[in-house]
Write a protein that holds these residues in place. Structure first.
Motif, PDB file in Angstrom:
ATOM      1  N   LEU A 188       0.647  -1.149  -0.043  1.00 53.30           N
ATOM      2  CA  LEU A 188       0.227  -0.490   0.028  1.00 53.30           C
ATOM      3  C   LEU A 188       0.955   1.202  -0.129  1.00 53.30           C
ATOM      4  CD1 LEU A 188      -2.929  -0.600   2.560  1.00 53.30           C
ATOM      5  CD2 LEU A 188      -3.638  -0.434   0.260  1.00 53.30           C
ATOM      6  N   GLN A 189       2.097   1.322   0.327  1.00 55.90           N
ATOM      7  CA  GLN A 189       3.251   2.994   0.101  1.00 55.90           C
ATOM      8  C   GLN A 189       2.556   3.281   1.284  1.00 55.90           C
ATOM      9  OE1 GLN A 189       4.536   3.122  -3.909  1.00 55.90           O
ATOM     10  NE2 GLN A 189       4.030   1.411  -3.741  1.00 55.90           N
ATOM     11  N   LEU A 190       1.785   3.091   2.406  1.00 51.59           N
ATOM     12  CA  LEU A 190       0.940   4.796   3.163  1.00 51.59           C
ATOM     13  C   LEU A 190       2.221   5.508   4.058  1.00 51.59           C
ATOM     14  CD1 LEU A 190      -0.463   1.486   5.219  1.00 51.59           C
ATOM     15  CD2 LEU A 190      -1.600   3.363   3.751  1.00 51.59           C
ATOM     16  N   GLU A 191       1.659   6.312   3.525  1.00 50.36           N
ATOM     17  CA  GLU A 191       2.445   7.528   4.284  1.00 50.36           C
ATOM     18  C   GLU A 191       1.829   8.568   4.912  1.00 50.36           C
ATOM     19  OE1 GLU A 191       3.660   9.675   1.036  1.00 50.36           O
ATOM     20  OE2 GLU A 191       4.746   8.160  -0.118  1.00 50.36           O
ATOM     21  N   ILE A 192       2.672   8.682   6.107  1.00 53.39           N
ATOM     22  CA  ILE A 192       2.131   9.723   6.941  1.00 53.39           C
ATOM     23  C   ILE A 192       1.483  10.667   6.485  1.00 53.39           C
ATOM     24  CG2 ILE A 192       2.284  12.113   8.815  1.00 53.39           C
ATOM     25  CD1 ILE A 192       4.595  10.437   9.671  1.00 53.39           C
ATOM     26  N   GLY A 193      -0.579  10.662   6.677  1.00 55.22           N
ATOM     27  CA  GLY A 193      -1.154  12.024   5.666  1.00 55.22           C
ATOM     28  C   GLY A 193      -2.322  11.219   5.325  1.00 55.22           C
ATOM     29  N   HIS A 194      -1.989  10.561   4.721  1.00 54.36           N
ATOM     30  CA  HIS A 194      -3.325   9.317   4.124  1.00 54.36           C
ATOM     31  C   HIS A 194      -4.317   9.412   4.220  1.00 54.36           C
ATOM     32  CE1 HIS A 194      -0.110   7.445   1.064  1.00 54.36           C
ATOM     33  NE2 HIS A 194      -0.252   8.823   0.536  1.00 54.36           N
ATOM     34  N   LYS A 195      -5.435   8.902   4.091  1.00 51.47           N
ATOM     35  CA  LYS A 195      -6.366   9.460   4.123  1.00 51.47           C
ATOM     36  C   LYS A 195      -6.663   7.668   3.525  1.00 51.47           C
ATOM     37  CE  LYS A 195      -9.952  12.203   3.032  1.00 51.47           C
ATOM     38  NZ  LYS A 195     -11.287  12.796   1.931  1.00 51.47           N
ATOM     39  N   VAL A 228      -0.719   6.096   9.353  1.00 52.41           N
ATOM     40  CA  VAL A 228      -1.206   7.348   8.384  1.00 52.41           C
ATOM     41  C   VAL A 228      -0.715   8.103   9.490  1.00 52.41           C
ATOM     42  CG1 VAL A 228      -1.925   5.825   6.165  1.00 52.41           C
ATOM     43  CG2 VAL A 228      -3.577   6.236   8.056  1.00 52.41           C
ATOM     44  N   ALA A 229      -1.181   7.995  10.668  1.00 54.52           N
ATOM     45  CA  ALA A 229      -1.427   9.642  11.713  1.00 54.52           C
ATOM     46  C   ALA A 229      -0.710   8.483  13.046  1.00 54.52           C
ATOM     47  CB  ALA A 229      -2.757   9.040  11.944  1.00 54.52           C
ATOM     48  N   PRO A 230       1.454   8.637  13.361  1.00 61.78           N
ATOM     49  CA  PRO A 230       1.485   8.005  13.863  1.00 61.78           C
ATOM     50  C   PRO A 230       1.734   9.375  14.850  1.00 61.78           C
ATOM     51  CG  PRO A 230       3.610   8.480  12.222  1.00 61.78           C
ATOM     52  CD  PRO A 230       1.735   8.431  11.834  1.00 61.78           C
ATOM     53  N   ARG A 231       1.518   8.451  16.760  1.00 59.75           N
ATOM     54  CA  ARG A 231       1.536   9.526  17.629  1.00 59.75           C
ATOM     55  C   ARG A 231       2.982  10.653  18.221  1.00 59.75           C
ATOM     56  NH1 ARG A 231      -2.789   9.710  19.742  1.00 59.75           N
ATOM     57  NH2 ARG A 231      -3.615   7.628  20.751  1.00 59.75           N
ATOM     58  N   THR A 232       4.171  10.221  16.918  1.00 56.28           N
ATOM     59  CA  THR A 232       5.169  11.721  16.983  1.00 56.28           C
ATOM     60  C   THR A 232       4.881  11.896  15.719  1.00 56.28           C
ATOM     61  OG1 THR A 232       5.927   9.564  14.697  1.00 56.28           O
ATOM     62  CG2 THR A 232       6.685   9.187  17.557  1.00 56.28           C
ATOM     63  N   ALA A 233       4.341  12.257  15.100  1.00 63.55           N
ATOM     64  CA  ALA A 233       3.625  13.242  13.936  1.00 63.55           C
ATOM     65  C   ALA A 233       3.154  14.363  14.998  1.00 63.55           C
ATOM     66  CB  ALA A 233       3.283  12.236  12.654  1.00 63.55           C
ATOM     67  N   TRP A 242      -1.936  14.326  10.428  1.00 57.03           N
ATOM     68  CA  TRP A 242      -2.913  13.283  10.702  1.00 57.03           C
ATOM     69  C   TRP A 242      -3.321  12.318   9.831  1.00 57.03           C
ATOM     70  CZ3 TRP A 242      -4.220  11.902  16.285  1.00 57.03           C
ATOM     71  CH2 TRP A 242      -2.852  11.227  17.250  1.00 57.03           C
ATOM     72  N   GLY A 243      -3.537  11.253   9.092  1.00 56.66           N
ATOM     73  CA  GLY A 243      -4.478  10.968   8.231  1.00 56.66           C
ATOM     74  C   GLY A 243      -5.288   9.634   8.967  1.00 56.66           C
ATOM     75  N   HIS A 244      -6.075   9.031   7.952  1.00 61.74           N
ATOM     76  CA  HIS A 244      -7.180   9.028   9.314  1.00 61.74           C
ATOM     77  C   HIS A 244      -7.612   7.075   8.452  1.00 61.74           C
ATOM     78  CE1 HIS A 244     -10.128   9.191  12.277  1.00 61.74           C
ATOM     79  NE2 HIS A 244     -11.062   8.182  10.984  1.00 61.74           N
ATOM     80  N   VAL A 245      -8.322   6.623   9.367  1.00 59.68           N
ATOM     81  CA  VAL A 245      -8.159   5.181   8.388  1.00 59.68           C
ATOM     82  C   VAL A 245      -9.822   4.800   8.756  1.00 59.68           C
ATOM     83  CG1 VAL A 245      -7.931   2.675   8.836  1.00 59.68           C
ATOM     84  CG2 VAL A 245      -6.221   4.332   9.358  1.00 59.68           C
ATOM     85  N   TYR A 246     -10.878   4.703   7.749  1.00 60.96           N
ATOM     86  CA  TYR A 246     -12.307   4.730   8.194  1.00 60.96           C
ATOM     87  C   TYR A 246     -12.455   3.208   7.200  1.00 60.96           C
ATOM     88  CZ  TYR A 246     -12.820   9.517   7.625  1.00 60.96           C
ATOM     89  OH  TYR A 246     -12.610  10.818   8.292  1.00 60.96           O
TER      90      TYR A 246
END
Ligand code: SAM
Length: 228
Positions: free
Chosen positions: A75-82, A101-106, A111-115
């Motif tokens: 999926l090549q997930l990046e911080i901020g991805h929905k 996509v939304a690590p606590r360190t960022a 942050w991104g979000h997962v639905y």
């Protein structure tokens, strides 16, 4: 209390690295951080480090760790991805994606979000409880409904994954994917074996498909699911 020795889980991770399934440091770190056992029914927790799908009730299963690893790498997930997931099940896969996509360190603003949509009411309740108890409630939303039609309310998505096998790629999911987005979906018949399809949308909205190989998922139900 941890029912599974940390070393057993680490052994499984080391095997997946050796086999070339786990490759990127961020995906490896997430597998270490998000405890699968917290997302399983109590009687299954002692098996959490076994690399196989495990029963979660309602004739459904939590995906095997190697499958979550394969999908999270592809999926090549990046911080901020929905991200849209079709099939929340235990909620574990969604939590691992949230961690990418939304690590606590960022910073929270990045942050991104997962639905994640789940068609079985009992499992949408189960996954919600697991997500809340493990501290991902602010980064994962669980929706009870038919995910074969996607979740248009929050579309378009950077990434879409289905964790149940469809007869063909549902059109609404393609429409809800952003240009330059990636979708992973098992496609095939009702029998146990299907192909994991990686669908990529180009900047001008064209799609291309790649077969990542044979997989065995439970059937996708609902409007664009398998017809029984
Ligand atoms: N991702 C899950 C996990 O981490 O445990 C594994 C999911 S399990 C292999 C597949 C799930 O897809 C089941 O919980 C099933 O009820 C759900 N499902 C099947 N068809 C669906 C549909 N049309 N919409 C939403 N969920 C669906």
């Amino acid at each position: 209390m941890h029912l599974v020795e940390a070393t057993e889980w680490e052994k499984l991770i080391q095997n997946l690295i050796k086999e070339g399934v786990l490759r990127s440091s961020r995906v490896i770190e997430t597998m270490r951080k998000v405890p699968r056992e917290k997302f399983l029914p109590e009687n299954m927790r002692s098996y959490s480090a076994v690399d196989t799908p495990l029963p979660i009730g309602f004739s459904q299963t939590a995906s095997a760790p190697h499958m979550v690893a394969i999908m999270n790498e592809a999926l090549q997930l990046e911080i901020g991805h929905k991200v849209l997931e079709v099939g929340a099940g235990s909620g574990w896969h969604a939590a691992t994606i949230a961690d990418l996509v939304a690590p606590r360190t960022a910073p929270r603003s990045e942050w991104g979000h997962v639905y994640t949509v789940e068609i079985v009411q009992g499992l949408s309740d189960f996954s919600r409880k697991n997500i809340m108890n493990s501290g991902y409630g602010d980064r994962v939303s669980i929706i009870h409904g038919d995910g074969s039609v996607g979740y248009p309310e929050k579309a378009p998505y950077d990434r879409i994954l289905a964790t149940a096998a469809a007869p063909s790629v549902p059109k609404p999911l393609v429409e809800q994917l952003k240009p330059e987005g990636i979708m992973l979906i098992p496609v095939g018949s009702l029998s146990l074996f299907q192909n994991l399809i990686k669908l990529t949308k180009t900047r001008d909205g064209k799609t291309k498909e790649e077969n990542l190989g044979g997989v065995a998922f439970v059937p996708l139900t609902g409007k664009y699911g398998q017809q029984f």
